[in-house]
Scaffold this motif. Structure first.
Motif, PDB file in Angstrom:
ATOM      1  N   PRO A 194      50.975  48.069  10.394  1.00 58.22           N
ATOM      2  CA  PRO A 194      50.184  48.305   9.175  1.00 58.22           C
ATOM      3  C   PRO A 194      48.866  49.026   9.460  1.00 58.22           C
ATOM      4  CG  PRO A 194      51.083  46.080   9.157  1.00 58.22           C
ATOM      5  CD  PRO A 194      51.391  46.650  10.518  1.00 58.22           C
ATOM      6  N   GLY A 195      48.632  50.102   8.725  1.00 59.35           N
ATOM      7  CA  GLY A 195      47.387  50.851   8.833  1.00 59.35           C
ATOM      8  C   GLY A 195      47.319  51.808  10.006  1.00 59.35           C
ATOM      9  N   ASN A 196      48.357  51.811  10.842  1.00 59.12           N
ATOM     10  CA  ASN A 196      48.319  52.643  12.055  1.00 59.12           C
ATOM     11  C   ASN A 196      48.866  54.033  11.751  1.00 59.12           C
ATOM     12  OD1 ASN A 196      47.837  53.189  14.780  1.00 59.12           O
ATOM     13  ND2 ASN A 196      49.900  52.591  15.375  1.00 59.12           N
ATOM     14  N   ASN A 197      48.021  54.860  11.192  1.00 54.39           N
ATOM     15  CA  ASN A 197      48.393  56.233  10.843  1.00 54.39           C
ATOM     16  C   ASN A 197      47.392  57.178  11.499  1.00 54.39           C
ATOM     17  OD1 ASN A 197      49.118  58.664   9.728  1.00 54.39           O
ATOM     18  ND2 ASN A 197      48.464  58.163   7.648  1.00 54.39           N
ATOM     19  N   VAL A 198      47.737  57.702  12.661  1.00 59.08           N
ATOM     20  CA  VAL A 198      46.783  58.512  13.404  1.00 59.08           C
ATOM     21  C   VAL A 198      46.503  59.853  12.734  1.00 59.08           C
ATOM     22  CG1 VAL A 198      47.227  57.453  15.651  1.00 59.08           C
ATOM     23  CG2 VAL A 198      48.638  59.384  14.888  1.00 59.08           C
ATOM     24  N   GLN A 199      47.310  60.232  11.764  1.00 58.35           N
ATOM     25  CA  GLN A 199      46.980  61.431  11.006  1.00 58.35           C
ATOM     26  C   GLN A 199      45.684  61.232  10.228  1.00 58.35           C
ATOM     27  OE1 GLN A 199      48.540  64.384  10.854  1.00 58.35           O
ATOM     28  NE2 GLN A 199      50.346  63.924  12.073  1.00 58.35           N
ATOM     29  N   ALA A 200      45.427  59.985   9.830  1.00 62.45           N
ATOM     30  CA  ALA A 200      44.257  59.682   9.013  1.00 62.45           C
ATOM     31  C   ALA A 200      43.107  59.080   9.808  1.00 62.45           C
ATOM     32  CB  ALA A 200      44.648  58.738   7.871  1.00 62.45           C
ATOM     33  N   THR A 201      43.429  58.216  10.773  1.00 62.55           N
ATOM     34  CA  THR A 201      42.385  57.514  11.522  1.00 62.55           C
ATOM     35  C   THR A 201      42.926  57.019  12.860  1.00 62.55           C
ATOM     36  OG1 THR A 201      40.874  55.604  11.496  1.00 62.55           O
ATOM     37  CG2 THR A 201      42.975  55.343  10.357  1.00 62.55           C
ATOM     38  N   TYR A 202      42.031  56.905  13.825  1.00 62.63           N
ATOM     39  CA  TYR A 202      42.405  56.372  15.133  1.00 62.63           C
ATOM     40  C   TYR A 202      41.982  54.907  15.272  1.00 62.63           C
ATOM     41  CZ  TYR A 202      43.438  56.680  20.162  1.00 62.63           C
ATOM     42  OH  TYR A 202      43.997  56.518  21.409  1.00 62.63           O
ATOM     43  N   ASP A 203      41.411  54.347  14.211  1.00 61.23           N
ATOM     44  CA  ASP A 203      40.802  53.022  14.302  1.00 61.23           C
ATOM     45  C   ASP A 203      41.785  51.938  14.723  1.00 61.23           C
ATOM     46  OD1 ASP A 203      38.527  54.280  13.525  1.00 61.23           O
ATOM     47  OD2 ASP A 203      38.405  53.376  11.526  1.00 61.23           O
ATOM     48  N   VAL A 204      42.964  51.899  14.106  1.00 61.59           N
ATOM     49  CA  VAL A 204      43.930  50.844  14.423  1.00 61.59           C
ATOM     50  C   VAL A 204      44.419  51.000  15.859  1.00 61.59           C
ATOM     51  CG1 VAL A 204      46.179  49.846  13.845  1.00 61.59           C
ATOM     52  CG2 VAL A 204      44.614  50.556  12.022  1.00 61.59           C
ATOM     53  N   THR A 205      44.658  52.216  16.271  1.00 54.01           N
ATOM     54  CA  THR A 205      45.071  52.457  17.651  1.00 54.01           C
ATOM     55  C   THR A 205      43.988  51.992  18.624  1.00 54.01           C
ATOM     56  OG1 THR A 205      46.427  54.349  16.980  1.00 54.01           O
ATOM     57  CG2 THR A 205      45.806  54.223  19.288  1.00 54.01           C
ATOM     58  N   SER A 206      42.730  52.235  18.295  1.00 58.26           N
ATOM     59  CA  SER A 206      41.623  51.763  19.131  1.00 58.26           C
ATOM     60  C   SER A 206      41.639  50.245  19.256  1.00 58.26           C
ATOM     61  CB  SER A 206      40.283  52.217  18.539  1.00 58.26           C
ATOM     62  OG  SER A 206      40.140  53.617  18.573  1.00 58.26           O
ATOM     63  N   ILE A 207      41.841  49.573  18.142  1.00 57.23           N
ATOM     64  CA  ILE A 207      41.881  48.105  18.136  1.00 57.23           C
ATOM     65  C   ILE A 207      43.043  47.599  18.990  1.00 57.23           C
ATOM     66  CG2 ILE A 207      42.294  46.083  16.669  1.00 57.23           C
ATOM     67  CD1 ILE A 207      40.785  47.625  14.444  1.00 57.23           C
ATOM     68  N   LEU A 208      44.178  48.274  18.895  1.00 53.04           N
ATOM     69  CA  LEU A 208      45.349  47.877  19.679  1.00 53.04           C
ATOM     70  C   LEU A 208      45.105  48.059  21.177  1.00 53.04           C
ATOM     71  CD1 LEU A 208      48.154  49.381  17.418  1.00 53.04           C
ATOM     72  CD2 LEU A 208      47.658  46.946  17.760  1.00 53.04           C
ATOM     73  N   GLU A 209      44.426  49.132  21.541  1.00 51.00           N
ATOM     74  CA  GLU A 209      44.082  49.338  22.951  1.00 51.00           C
ATOM     75  C   GLU A 209      43.229  48.186  23.473  1.00 51.00           C
ATOM     76  OE1 GLU A 209      42.527  53.096  24.238  1.00 51.00           O
ATOM     77  OE2 GLU A 209      43.555  54.162  22.632  1.00 51.00           O
ATOM     78  N   LEU A 210      42.212  47.817  22.702  1.00 52.30           N
ATOM     79  CA  LEU A 210      41.331  46.724  23.118  1.00 52.30           C
ATOM     80  C   LEU A 210      42.074  45.394  23.119  1.00 52.30           C
ATOM     81  CD1 LEU A 210      38.083  47.765  21.207  1.00 52.30           C
ATOM     82  CD2 LEU A 210      38.569  48.028  23.648  1.00 52.30           C
ATOM     83  N   ALA A 211      42.994  45.229  22.167  1.00 50.65           N
ATOM     84  CA  ALA A 211      43.779  43.989  22.105  1.00 50.65           C
ATOM     85  C   ALA A 211      44.662  43.837  23.341  1.00 50.65           C
ATOM     86  CB  ALA A 211      44.639  43.976  20.842  1.00 50.65           C
TER      87      ALA A 211
END
Length: 249
Positions: free
Chosen positions: A178-195
């Motif tokens: 959910p919310g992981n759409n890198v076309q629009a934002t890298y935020d969720v991917t960043s959170i997943l990296e830190l997780a």
């Protein structure tokens, strides 16, 4: 097991627990990579996705070899074969620069491919995190190799940090999150990296009562870049910088 009990384990038991944990963590990183890249790899093999240039295949093979080497190295330490671990570690010295050269080449080739396909804005955004990989991957690897003999605790943590640096490419392909759409934002991917790094931080805190300084250094070098990615993503300002760097709109 309570925190007190974990901290009071005999040294030999603590070392064994460390080895098992880091073996588990390398497997987790490998599973993330497989989960992220398996669909596109399967599509290429099945012919439903266009075959990418040879340089992409070489890059993929090098990265797969790196992840496999990471797991094997952790497995050797867990099995008590530190002698083989040290000898096989020499492969990292040769493989790391190959990865860096191939990743840089792929970044350039795919940037121009994307611009030609009309995805210049997205490729400019992607370039921001790709530059982070080009800079930070060798930093962590060189640091890890430099201390491998005299400071194995820092060595293994730097190798984990090096493995996590490019893992955003796998997370970014998991559009079902959910919310992981890198076309629009890298935020969720960043959170997943830190997780993905969070278990290592938690393990240090529970086992030793503090997070190892290597992880604090890694976070200090990583978090500002991920925060900056939030503001650079799809921004006209960063796109103008990317155009100036790459020479293509």
């Amino acid at each position: 097991m309570s925190v007190e009990a974990a901290v009071d384990l005999p040294r030999t038991d603590s070392a064994a627990a460390d080895r098992r944990f880091y073996f588990f963590l390398t497997i987790l990183i490998a599973l993330v990579a497989i989960t992220g890249f398996a669909p596109s790899s399967s599509g290429i093999l099945a012919g439903t996705i266009p075959t990418p240039p040879l340089i992409v295949h070489l890059h993929a093979a090098a990265m797969a070899s790196w992840v496999l080497l990471l797991v094997v190295q952790a497995g050797l330490v867990t099995a008590g074969r530190r002698d083989l671990h040290m000898r096989l570690g020499l492969a990292s010295v040769g493989l790391a620069p190959v990865i860096l050269v191939l990743f840089t080449a792929v970044t350039i080739v795919r940037y121009y491919d994307g611009v030609e396909a009309g995805a210049g804005e997205f490729m400019a955004s992607l370039l921001f995190v790709q530059l982070r990989i080009i800079v930070m991957f060798p930093v962590f690897v060189i640091w890890a190799l430099a201390v491998r003999a005299r400071d194995p605790e820092t060595h293994k943590r730097m190798m984990i940090l090096a493995a996590i640096v490019p893992i955003g490419a796998a997370f970014g392909r998991m559009g079902w999150i959910p919310g992981n759409n890198v076309q629009a934002t890298y935020d969720v991917t960043s959170i997943l990296e830190l997780a993905l790094l969070a278990p290592a931080l938690l393990y240090d805190k529970l086992r030793y009562g503090r997070v190892h300084r290597a992880y604090w250094i890694g976070l200090a070098l990583t978090v500002p870049w991920l925060i900056a990615a939030h503001f650079a993503w799809n921004s006209p300002g960063w796109r103008s910088v990317a155009v100036a760097l790459m020479g293509a709109p």
